[in-house]
Each structure stands twice: as C-alpha cells, then as structure tokens.
Design an enzyme around this catalytic site. Structure first.
Site, PDB file in Angstrom:
ATOM      1  N   CYS A 126     -13.943  15.758   0.011  1.00  0.00           N
ATOM      2  CA  CYS A 126     -14.797  16.066   0.940  1.00  0.00           C
ATOM      3  C   CYS A 126     -13.816  16.292   2.258  1.00  0.00           C
ATOM      4  O   CYS A 126     -13.835  15.849   3.154  1.00  0.00           O
ATOM      5  CB  CYS A 126     -15.639  15.041   1.335  1.00  0.00           C
ATOM      6  SG  CYS A 126     -16.603  15.382   2.533  1.00  0.00           S
ATOM      7  N   ARG A 408       7.606  11.417  -2.274  1.00  0.00           N
ATOM      8  CA  ARG A 408       6.874  12.614  -1.531  1.00  0.00           C
ATOM      9  C   ARG A 408       7.709  12.557  -0.098  1.00  0.00           C
ATOM     10  O   ARG A 408       7.785  13.700   0.545  1.00  0.00           O
ATOM     11  CB  ARG A 408       5.578  12.332  -1.235  1.00  0.00           C
ATOM     12  CG  ARG A 408       4.394  12.197  -2.516  1.00  0.00           C
ATOM     13  CD  ARG A 408       3.285  12.243  -1.920  1.00  0.00           C
ATOM     14  NE  ARG A 408       2.954  13.339  -1.273  1.00  0.00           N
ATOM     15  CZ  ARG A 408       1.899  13.645  -0.493  1.00  0.00           C
ATOM     16  NH1 ARG A 408       0.618  12.893  -0.991  1.00  0.00           N
ATOM     17  NH2 ARG A 408       1.456  14.722   0.041  1.00  0.00           N
TER      18      ARG A 408
END
Ligand code: EPU
Length: 429
Positions: A126, A408
């Site tokens: 969202c 990452r």
C-alpha cells in the site's frame, strides 16, 4: 537460506575498509537513464541491491558492463561499472521488480524527462500508506508531468518535455529530492527546489549530474536551483564512501571495545553520529586515511537521541545505536522521527537480553550489564546489522537468520569484522 553465526566477546582491532555508499550508488545508476552516452561509476559496492538495480535498468534497455579484475586493482576498492542507455526500449518498470526495492521507483524521473513517458509500479503493497510516493509525484507534476494512477502503476506523461518549476517539499524527502533533481536536469527552464534533502548522497548525485553537463547549484543546502539543459553526456564518477556503513562499524567498536581504523571514511559525512558515539565513551579521531574509533576500558554511557534529516542523527543508524545503548551504564532514550514503524529490531534485541520499552515514537533503553547469544532474525537491513552489533558483545553464540537483508547493504560484512578479530562466519544451507 544463509545464516550468520557469531560468538561474542571479542574486541575489535585492526582496519575496516569502507565501501562506496549504497544510497548514493542507486540514484547514480538510475541517472544513467538520462543520457545516451556511457556513465562510468567507480567504487561501486558489491551488494544485492546493486545487482537487482542492474536487472531493473537492463529491462529498460541499459547495457551494464562490469570491468573485470585489473592487475593493479586493490582487493578493497569497489568495482567500476559502465552503464549505457543508448536505447531505452521499455518505459515500464513492472511490479515484480519495483516491489523488491523501493528506490527503483525513482526511474520514473529520468524516463519521463528523456522519453516523455513512464509507467512505474508503486513500490510495494500500500504505497500511499506508510512509505508513500506522493511527494515524488507532486514534484513531477510541478515540472509539468501529467500523472495518472492506474492498477497499481503511476503513469507520468510529458509529451513536449518537462518544464522548470517550483517544487516546495512540505517534508524533507531524499527520494523526492533525487527525483526532482533528475527530472529538472532535462526540463526546459529553471527549477527551484525548496526544503530539499541535504544528505551527502544528494550532493553526490548532483556532482555526477554536473559532470554530465547538468547545471545544478545549491545541492547540500535546502534550496537547489537547476537550469535545465537539452541533453546530458556521459561522465566518470566515483561513489562517495558509505556513511551508514562507517557509523555501523564505529558503533560495533564502541560496543565491543578495541581500536579500529575505518579506512576511507569521511568524518564530515556523519558528524552528528560521531558526536553521539563520542558521548557513549568511545574516542573518534579523524586521520589522513579515514577515522579511528577506539574504546579501551570504561563503560558505555547512555545517551538521548532523536533521528533527523541530515545533518542530524540518521534514521539508518537508529537500530545500531539501540544495540550499543542496550549495554550502557544507565538509561537511554531514542526517538525515531523519520519513519513511523522502524522499531522491528526491538523484540529481537530483547531476545539477547536487552531491556527496551516502546512508547509511541520513543524507545527507552535500560542498559544491562550483559547480553546472551540467541537465534534472532530481522526484517530489514539496518535492524539486521543492529543484531550483529549486539551479538558481538553477547556471551555465547548468536545466529542471525535472513542474512539476505544484510547482503542488500553491507559488503563482505563477515570478512571485514572477522579481520578485526570477531568470531563470525556465514553458514550456507
Ligand atoms: N515520504 C512521504 N512521501 C513521499 C516520500 C517520502 O511522506 O512521497 C516520507 C517517508 O514516508 C518518510 C520520510 O518522508 O517518513 C522520509 O522519506 P525519504 O523519502 O527521505 O526516504 P527514501 O528516499 O525512501 C532514503 C534511503 C533510506 C533512508 C531515508 C531517510 C535510499 C535508497 N534510501 O529513503 O535508507 O532511511 O532516505 O534518510 O537512499 C536504508 O538504506 O536502509 C534506507 C531505508
């Protein structure tokens, strides 16, 4: 899935080379979309996020060439990559790629600036909820892009090109500032950005764009002015050192004790963090080669800190500071002002024995005299490394699960800490 095993209790002594900054590398790679010529980036860290962005850019038609090893190349310098967006073949950035890394949404700016259109998936679930992109969209719209949101995609169009305008950010946003700078570089006329992010990574992007022929002034201040140009060229640029990696290892040394040279670190990139680390009882000394951090004897002192945009204390070091203060001699308070819910490390630190209470955006950390190893896992990059820091000072063995978060953003973490005496190893399954 790989795990990291740490047996705590060793002091850190030696040298840790600091890599190029992840959060500078990503926008710099994205800037390659602005030119048909080749952009050469040096000091690029070997990170999973960089590999993922190579794939995303490849999907738009960017050729990425990574130079092989050179006889003279030092093992601790980053890689050199050549990015060539001679032909952009696709202006859509699809959900399956963008959802894996929020920063990839930023491709929207160079694509619409150069190609007159872009269709980019909203980053993650969202997106207009907790980590929204409304301000990035606002900036593009201020520069004349027509925006539509359709089926989870933001579609930006500027048939006759973007035009300069005034972008006033109601809130400081790093990604918004990167987006506005890239878009305005190829817009007709002059753009003024107010309340711009002042982060060093914004300055690095502006420096590189100026080498490519852009006309940007004021980067590093809250007001950036960009005179648009018709075309940008190739350039060669070296990525600045990673201030978050620097601060992370500095806190690891402050936690375990010892004496480490953080090679290539630039102290002016994290003055606020070094001030705090100093207040916890470590000494921080800039040298010709980088920054030396040491703590020899003495307790860790508690501190009260709020995160803030640069030059304040960075949110990306909040979790690491929480790990450090978990063993302080007294009670610390850490307030997170940038992200609503960046406290996922609290319950994992508690597994190691930390005593932390949360009240809204503030964590109260009651220092304990010892931590004990345990299996832990974390849901994001900085949270994971905070667990590594705590584990280095915990008694016994800790296994950190979901190591892909660390991959990452931290190049050769085990090797760098291991070389300074940490008992740390990767367990590959
Ligand atoms: N925000 C909005 N609307 C927007 C954009 C941002 O409300 O359109 C809000 C965010 O929700 C947040 C605040 O503004 O509350 C600041 O967000 P910002 O846009 O500055 O963050 P970002 O650009 O998405 C970069 C770093 C983050 C770092 C933040 C803050 C990269 C790739 N990411 O994110 O780094 O925490 O700035 O300094 O540069 C990390 O490396 O682990 C990391 C999360």
């Amino acid at each position: 899935m790989d795990r990291i095993r740490i047996v705590g209790g060793q002091k850190l002594n030696g040298t840790i080379p600091i890599s190029g900054a992840k959060n500078a590398t990503l926008p710099l790679m994205i800037a390659s979309l602005l030119t048909q010529d080749t952009l050469i980036l040096e000091n690029v860290p070997r990170l999973a996020d960089v590999v993922l962005l190579q794939r995303i850019l490849g999907n738009h038609g960017v050729d990425v060439m990574i130079a092989g090893k050179r006889r003279e190349s030092e093992p601790n310098t980053g890689r050199t990559i050549h990015l060539s967006a001679a032909n952009i073949v696709d202006t859509t950035a699809p959900y399956d790629l963008v959802s894996q890394m929020r920063a990839s949404f930023w491709v929207i700016a160079p694509l619409v600036a150069r190609m007159g259109q872009a269709r980019v998936s909203m980053p993650g679930g969202c997106a207009i909820g907790t980590r929204p992109v409304d301000l990035l969209i606002m900036a593009l719209s201020d520069l004349g892009a027509d925006i539509e949101i359709e089926a989870g995609y933001v579609i930006a169009r500027a048939k006759n090109g973007l035009r300069g305008g005034k972008v006033v950010f109601p809130k400081v946003t790093v990604g918004g500032t990167h987006t506005a700078i890239m878009a305005a570089s190829l817009a007709r006329g002059t753009t003024e950005i107010e309340n711009a992010a002042r982060e060093p990574e914004v300055v690095d992007l502006a420096d590189c764009l100026n080498k490519m022929g852009a006309k940007i002034t004021g980067a590093g201040t809250a007001r950036i002015v960009i005179e648009g140009v018709d075309k940008l060229n190739g350039a060669r640029h070296s990525v600045l050192p990673d201030r978050i990696e620097t601060g992370t290892y500095a806190m690891a040394v402050a936690m375990t004790g010892g004496d480490v040279l953080l090679q290539n670190a630039r102290p002016e990139l994290l003055q606020a963090a070094f001030d705090i680390i100093g207040r916890t009882g470590a000494t921080v000394t800039p040298t010709n080669e980088g920054v030396r951090v040491a703590r020899n004897g003495g307790d860790i002192q508690p501190v009260d800190v709020s995160t803030a945009p640069f030059p304040g204390f960075p949110t990306d070091l909040q979790a690491q500071l929480m790990a450090l203060t978990s063993r302080a001699n007294g009670t610390s308070h850490i307030t997170e002002t940038i992200f609503e819910n960046r406290f996922m490390h609290v319950q994992e630190l508690a597994r190691l024995g930390a005593r932390i209470r949360l009240n809204g955006d503030t964590a109260t950390i009651e220092g304990v005299s010892r931590l004990r190893g345990a299996p832990v896992m974390a849901t994001d990059l900085r949270a994971s490394v905070s667990l590594v820091i705590a584990a280095l000072a915990a008694e016994g063995e800790t296994t950190v699960n979901r190591v892909y978060h660390l991959d990452r953003g931290f190049e050769k973490l085990e090797a760098k800490l291991g070389a300074c005496g940490a008992q740390i190893e990767r367990l590959s399954v």
